[in-house]
Design a protein around this motif. Structure first.
Motif, PDB file in Angstrom:
ATOM      1  N   MET A 272      -0.110  -1.591  25.975  1.00 15.93           N
ATOM      2  CA  MET A 272      -0.289  -0.140  26.127  1.00 15.93           C
ATOM      3  C   MET A 272       0.918   0.585  25.524  1.00 15.93           C
ATOM      4  SD  MET A 272      -1.516   2.748  27.120  1.00 15.93           S
ATOM      5  CE  MET A 272      -2.943   2.674  28.200  1.00 15.93           C
ATOM      6  N   HIS A 273       0.669   1.222  24.377  1.00 19.81           N
ATOM      7  CA  HIS A 273       1.700   2.018  23.695  1.00 19.81           C
ATOM      8  C   HIS A 273       1.344   3.497  23.804  1.00 19.81           C
ATOM      9  CE1 HIS A 273       4.243  -0.807  21.347  1.00 19.81           C
ATOM     10  NE2 HIS A 273       3.212  -1.615  21.474  1.00 19.81           N
ATOM     11  N   PRO A 274       2.353   4.358  23.876  1.00 17.29           N
ATOM     12  CA  PRO A 274       2.098   5.797  23.820  1.00 17.29           C
ATOM     13  C   PRO A 274       2.005   6.266  22.369  1.00 17.29           C
ATOM     14  CG  PRO A 274       4.447   5.422  24.097  1.00 17.29           C
ATOM     15  CD  PRO A 274       3.794   4.053  24.052  1.00 17.29           C
ATOM     16  N   ILE A 275       1.756   7.549  22.174  1.00 16.98           N
ATOM     17  CA  ILE A 275       1.881   8.138  20.848  1.00 16.98           C
ATOM     18  C   ILE A 275       3.364   8.083  20.439  1.00 16.98           C
ATOM     19  CG2 ILE A 275      -0.161   9.624  20.973  1.00 16.98           C
ATOM     20  CD1 ILE A 275       1.703  11.936  21.807  1.00 16.98           C
ATOM     21  N   SER A 276       3.617   8.084  19.129  1.00 17.39           N
ATOM     22  CA  SER A 276       4.986   7.850  18.660  1.00 17.39           C
ATOM     23  C   SER A 276       5.950   8.965  19.038  1.00 17.39           C
ATOM     24  CB  SER A 276       4.997   7.619  17.149  1.00 17.39           C
ATOM     25  OG  SER A 276       4.405   8.699  16.472  1.00 17.39           O
ATOM     26  N   GLU A 277       5.428  10.185  19.322  1.00 14.43           N
ATOM     27  CA  GLU A 277       6.322  11.303  19.672  1.00 14.43           C
ATOM     28  C   GLU A 277       6.836  11.248  21.109  1.00 14.43           C
ATOM     29  OE1 GLU A 277       3.123  12.039  18.453  1.00 14.43           O
ATOM     30  OE2 GLU A 277       3.903  12.019  16.402  1.00 14.43           O
ATOM     31  N   MET A 278       6.298  10.348  21.929  1.00 11.90           N
ATOM     32  CA  MET A 278       6.727  10.331  23.333  1.00 11.90           C
ATOM     33  C   MET A 278       8.236  10.091  23.427  1.00 11.90           C
ATOM     34  SD  MET A 278       5.672   7.880  26.536  1.00 11.90           S
ATOM     35  CE  MET A 278       6.389   8.200  28.165  1.00 11.90           C
ATOM     36  N   PRO A 279       8.975  10.979  24.132  1.00 10.43           N
ATOM     37  CA  PRO A 279      10.408  10.720  24.333  1.00 10.43           C
ATOM     38  C   PRO A 279      10.603   9.613  25.366  1.00 10.43           C
ATOM     39  CG  PRO A 279       9.777  12.800  25.381  1.00 10.43           C
ATOM     40  CD  PRO A 279       8.548  12.259  24.717  1.00 10.43           C
ATOM     41  N   LEU A 280      11.467   8.661  25.044  1.00 11.74           N
ATOM     42  CA  LEU A 280      11.814   7.602  25.997  1.00 11.74           C
ATOM     43  C   LEU A 280      13.173   7.875  26.638  1.00 11.74           C
ATOM     44  CD1 LEU A 280      10.675   4.394  24.058  1.00 11.74           C
ATOM     45  CD2 LEU A 280       9.407   5.696  25.776  1.00 11.74           C
ATOM     46  N   ASN A 281      13.595   9.140  26.630  1.00 11.99           N
ATOM     47  CA  ASN A 281      14.857   9.518  27.261  1.00 11.99           C
ATOM     48  C   ASN A 281      14.789   9.183  28.755  1.00 11.99           C
ATOM     49  OD1 ASN A 281      14.863  10.668  24.733  1.00 11.99           O
ATOM     50  ND2 ASN A 281      14.820  12.782  25.457  1.00 11.99           N
ATOM     51  N   CYS A 282      15.849   8.600  29.278  1.00 10.50           N
ATOM     52  CA  CYS A 282      15.863   8.200  30.699  1.00 10.50           C
ATOM     53  C   CYS A 282      15.489   9.391  31.592  1.00 10.50           C
ATOM     54  CB  CYS A 282      17.243   7.687  31.093  1.00 10.50           C
ATOM     55  SG  CYS A 282      17.753   6.211  30.187  1.00 10.50           S
ATOM     56  N   LEU A 283      14.542   9.163  32.497  1.00  8.39           N
ATOM     57  CA  LEU A 283      14.119  10.212  33.420  1.00  8.39           C
ATOM     58  C   LEU A 283      15.293  10.641  34.305  1.00  8.39           C
ATOM     59  CD1 LEU A 283      10.760   8.555  34.522  1.00  8.39           C
ATOM     60  CD2 LEU A 283      10.950  10.651  33.145  1.00  8.39           C
ATOM     61  N   GLU A 284      15.419  11.944  34.506  1.00  6.00           N
ATOM     62  CA  GLU A 284      16.553  12.463  35.278  1.00  6.00           C
ATOM     63  C   GLU A 284      16.580  11.891  36.694  1.00  6.00           C
ATOM     64  OE1 GLU A 284      16.687  16.712  35.218  1.00  6.00           O
ATOM     65  OE2 GLU A 284      16.799  16.805  33.022  1.00  6.00           O
ATOM     66  N   ASN A 285      15.391  11.711  37.292  1.00 12.70           N
ATOM     67  CA  ASN A 285      15.382  11.217  38.676  1.00 12.70           C
ATOM     68  C   ASN A 285      15.592   9.699  38.765  1.00 12.70           C
ATOM     69  OD1 ASN A 285      12.904  10.568  37.676  1.00 12.70           O
ATOM     70  ND2 ASN A 285      11.694  11.503  39.315  1.00 12.70           N
ATOM     71  N   CYS A 286      15.869   9.058  37.621  1.00 13.12           N
ATOM     72  CA  CYS A 286      16.231   7.632  37.636  1.00 13.12           C
ATOM     73  C   CYS A 286      17.698   7.423  37.262  1.00 13.12           C
ATOM     74  CB  CYS A 286      15.341   6.857  36.664  1.00 13.12           C
ATOM     75  SG  CYS A 286      13.600   6.807  37.141  1.00 13.12           S
TER      76      CYS A 286
END
Length: 316
Positions: A272-286
């Protein structure tokens, strides 16, 4: 954790709030502790599974020169056939003891993505191969969507957080054939130890010994699903997004004991891959004082490109 937990997706979609919450807690804990779970209650029917295995066995039994016609130069193996020994794990020189096929996304309502993704190849020798592959792809994608909705809630995000990123995502269905082993493999195994690149992987065919998962103590644990279960694991993209809260776990497919060398193994992962534009920046609440940000900002497309170069599937 020394065993792979089992969960039932029927709990999440039951309409019963307590069952839904139970599923969210179970899969969240499993993905934080070992990164793998065995899941029943998915959307694949028994007939569809039988049909798929018949079609992929028929394909891999075709003469090599016929299969080779479906290995397209310059595609990096994104669609069609990849011949035996071509792919290797990151950091390994030896090719894995496998051949495989790739079905890709069936884009709807997005001409830009339709033009961006390679087209699926038509196997003219097998009249039902394409349709059965497409149906399997759709049912696994639907299953993955609900799993990600549960994980979104577990991460204190909106339930639909992942929906926009996985619609028309760059997901791959990969039927794999591990052929009989005919001579002593030199440092090669059916699939060397690796982590998956994507958000989550849904694996059909983990019903016998072979797949092993490395737990957080460094021990290898056999991952064996019941016949009605899929094995699901966290990929590196999801691990990165969650700043390693959800664990992408190293796993491998080991060679069988010598007395079973003469047998084939088939397995079918859905990456399962997202669209290429999806940001993988670490979520703030993690991210917090105890778990500072561990990764640079990057998009899914940029990350995938980096990893395909490492795997030897595309040239730098």
């Amino acid at each position: 954790m020394s065993a792979i937990p089992s969960v039932n997706l029927a709990d999440f979609i039951s309409g019963d709030e307590s069952r839904k919450q139970k599923f969210i807690e179970e899969i969240g804990n499993a993905f934080e502790n070992i990164g793998f779970v065995a899941l029943s209650g998915h959307f694949l029917s028994e007939k569809l599974i039988e049909d798929l295995y018949r079609e992929i066995k028929d394909f891999f039994n075709l003469p090599q020169e016929v299969k080779d016609q479906y290995e397209i130069e310059g595609l990096g193996g994104q669609r069609g056939y990849t011949s035996f020994g071509k792919e290797h794990a990151k950091g390994k020189k030896e090719g894995d003891l496998k051949e495989f096929w790739h079905f890709g996304q069936y884009v709807t309502d997005n001409p830009t993505l339709e033009a961006e993704y390679p087209k699926n190849l038509h196997v003219k020798e097998l009249k039902n191969f394409d349709q059965v592959g497409k149906e399997t792809y759709k049912m696994l994608e639907k299953t993955a969507q609900y799993v990600l909705r549960a994980l979104a809630i577990h991460l204190n995000l909106e339930e639909s957080y992942f929906d926009e990123f996985i619609k028309n995502g760059n997901s791959i269905l990969r039927p794999i054939h591990y052929p009989p082993i005919t001579q002593e493999p030199k440092n090669a195994v059916r699939a060397a130890a690796h982590g998956d690149i994507n958000l989550i992987t849904l694996l059909m065919g983990a019903h016998g010994k072979g797949l092993q998962v490395k737990n957080h103590n460094g021990d290898w644990v056999d991952a064996i699903a019941r016949p009605d279960e899929l094995m699901i694991n966290v990929g590196d993209m999801l691990s990165r997004l969650t700043n390693n809260k959800l664990k992408s776990t190293i796993h491998q497919v080991v060679n069988p004991p010598r007395e079973l060398w003469g047998t084939s193994r088939y397995s079918v992962p859905f990456f399962m891959h997202p669209i290429s534009e999806m940001p993988l920046n670490c979520l703030e609440n993690c991210v917090d004082e105890n778990n500072p940000k561990q990764y640079e900002d990057i998009t899914a497309g940029e990350y995938l490109h980096e990893r395909l170069i490492e795997l030897g599937l595309i040239k730098a």
